[in-house]
Enzyme design. Structure first.
Site, PDB file in Angstrom:
ATOM      1  N   GLU A  58       0.963  -1.188  -0.186  1.00 54.40           N
ATOM      2  CA  GLU A  58      -0.052   0.025  -0.091  1.00 54.40           C
ATOM      3  C   GLU A  58       0.907   1.344   0.153  1.00 54.40           C
ATOM      4  OE1 GLU A  58      -2.974  -3.170   1.019  1.00 54.40           O
ATOM      5  OE2 GLU A  58      -0.808  -2.805   1.919  1.00 54.40           O
ATOM      6  N   HIS A 105     -10.533  -5.237  10.344  1.00 49.83           N
ATOM      7  CA  HIS A 105     -11.065  -5.089   9.200  1.00 49.83           C
ATOM      8  C   HIS A 105     -12.403  -4.270   9.010  1.00 49.83           C
ATOM      9  CE1 HIS A 105      -8.282  -8.472   8.695  1.00 49.83           C
ATOM     10  NE2 HIS A 105      -7.836  -7.787   7.505  1.00 49.83           N
TER      11      HIS A 105
END
Length: 397
Positions: A120, A189
């Protein structure tokens, strides 16, 4: 500076190829989730088995899923502007983890639909550098929880560059992906980042609810000269909404910074965004049975926040309930409360109520997960309290 960005990105990308594949990571997540979530609920947001809604949000009769709205917006903007390209994990060959980028690799090729490794920080830095040079990247995070790996590029590189360059460098980039709680995917998450990114000057932050929101706001975000954080919701991808011919027009956009009144009312204002708009509307239906007419405002834009629309509604109803999935401290609802108290305190006939997620990392167990997230009945009870139709919690204790 730009050269150093690209150098660091190349190193990060190379290192990412040595890591476990993105598909394996997602496979691990799915295997864990299957132990608590039934297969149908788990696969519906991924495979397109959507939940149909009967509520009408526009004058059209065509039904469109949120993922289809996002896909069509990406397709049309890529066709209209060759500077637009997509980057992210499994957005190409795999068609996207949630099928939002389905068919785009075949149509536009690997130069404009770029599969990335699990880096990322690397691909966010690379995309930000590309935006410096006038391209328009649309960057997908498989979940916004993973954007924490790229926080430096997102905040320090993308958000602050226009200001620090005295307006000479714009950063036309979109950061998009699922945000907030899904079903049984655990604390790592399930976090809502609206309040995080909404606090950063230089970022625009939007959170669509319906297909109309998703399509109109994404097209506006891609065309915007500033970095936009586009917070979607995994559980909304497969949900269908009616859309009008106007919404389906390629020129259709929605202005960033403008809220939408989903339901007009006179007794209490309820503000919400993303999936919580659906909860607020269902709560309003329940309240109607008790002769409480609630006005529901779909905030849509976290930053800039449409304070004037919220204030106008509170001037009419004299009561306010805010709803969000995120943590209570420093939340979006807290900012709305502060704004209303500072600007139109004299119009309030009752204390403001905030409905938020619990102040804990989201539990994995299904029963605890439900208790930690706002529910329709929570909104109903809060609205009744501000309308003095029930005993306040403090008095009851």
């Amino acid at each position: 500076m730009i050269v150093s960005y690209f150098a660091s990105c190349v190193v990060a990308l190379f290192a990412g190829y040595c890591q476990v594949s993105t598909r394996k990571r997602r496979s691990m997540m799915l295997r864990i989730a299957k132990t608590k979530v039934c297969l149908r609920n788990l696969t519906a947001p991924i495979l397109g088995e959507g939940i149909k809604t009967q509520r009408s949000y526009s004058s059209g009769v065509k039904q469109m899923m949120v993922r289809e709205a996002l896909n069509s917006a990406l397709d049309e903007e890529m066709a209209a502007d060759p500077r637009v390209f997509l980057m992210g994990e499994e957005i190409g060959e795999y068609q996207g983890a949630y099928k939002v980028s389905k068919g785009l690799l075949q149509k536009y090729g690997p130069d404009r639909v770029v599969d990335t490794p699990i880096t990322e920080a690397g691909f966010t830095g690379l995309a930000t550098g590309a935006a410096y040079y006038g391209l328009r990247p649309v960057l997908e995070f498989m979940t916004f929880n993973f954007s924490m790996q790229a926080m430096d590029h997102l905040v320090n590189s993308a958000a602050k560059t226009f200001y620090m360059s005295s307006g000479n460098i714009s950063v036309p980039i979109v950061f998009r992906g699922p945000n907030g709680a899904a079903l049984g995917v655990g604390a790592q998450h399930s976090q809502c980042y609206a309040q995080w990114y909404g606090a950063v000057p230089g970022l625009k932050v939007v959170a669509p609810y319906s297909s109309e929101d998703a399509r109109g706001l994404l097209k506006a975000a891609i065309r915007d000269p500033d970095p936009v954080v586009f917070l979607e919701n995994e559980l909304l991808y497969g949900q269908s909404f009616p859309v009008s011919d106007e919404v389906l027009d390629p020129s259709f956009t929605l202005p960033i910074g403008k809220a939408k009144i989903e339901k007009e009312g006179r007794d209490v204002t309820i503000t919400a965004f993303s999936r919580m708009v659906d909860y607020a509307l269902k709560a309003a239906e329940t309240l109607e049975k008790e002769d409480i007419n609630a006005e529901v405002i779909n905030i849509r834009s976290i930053r800039p926040l449409d304070r004037s629309a919220i204030n106008a509604s509170v001037r009419k109803t004299n009561r306010l309930v805010t709803v969000e999935e995120g943590f209570p401290q420093h939340g979006v609802g807290a900012e709305i409360c502060a704004s209303v108290v500072e600007e139109i305190f004299e119009y309030l006939d009752a204390p403001i109520e905030r409905i938020t997620g619990a102040d804990v990392p989201l539990p994995y167990a299904t029963n605890l997960e439900r208790m930690a997230l706002p529910q329709i009945e929570d909104i109903v009870r809060a609205a009744k309290r501000v309308c003095y139709r029930s005993i306040p919690i403090a008095a009851a204790v």
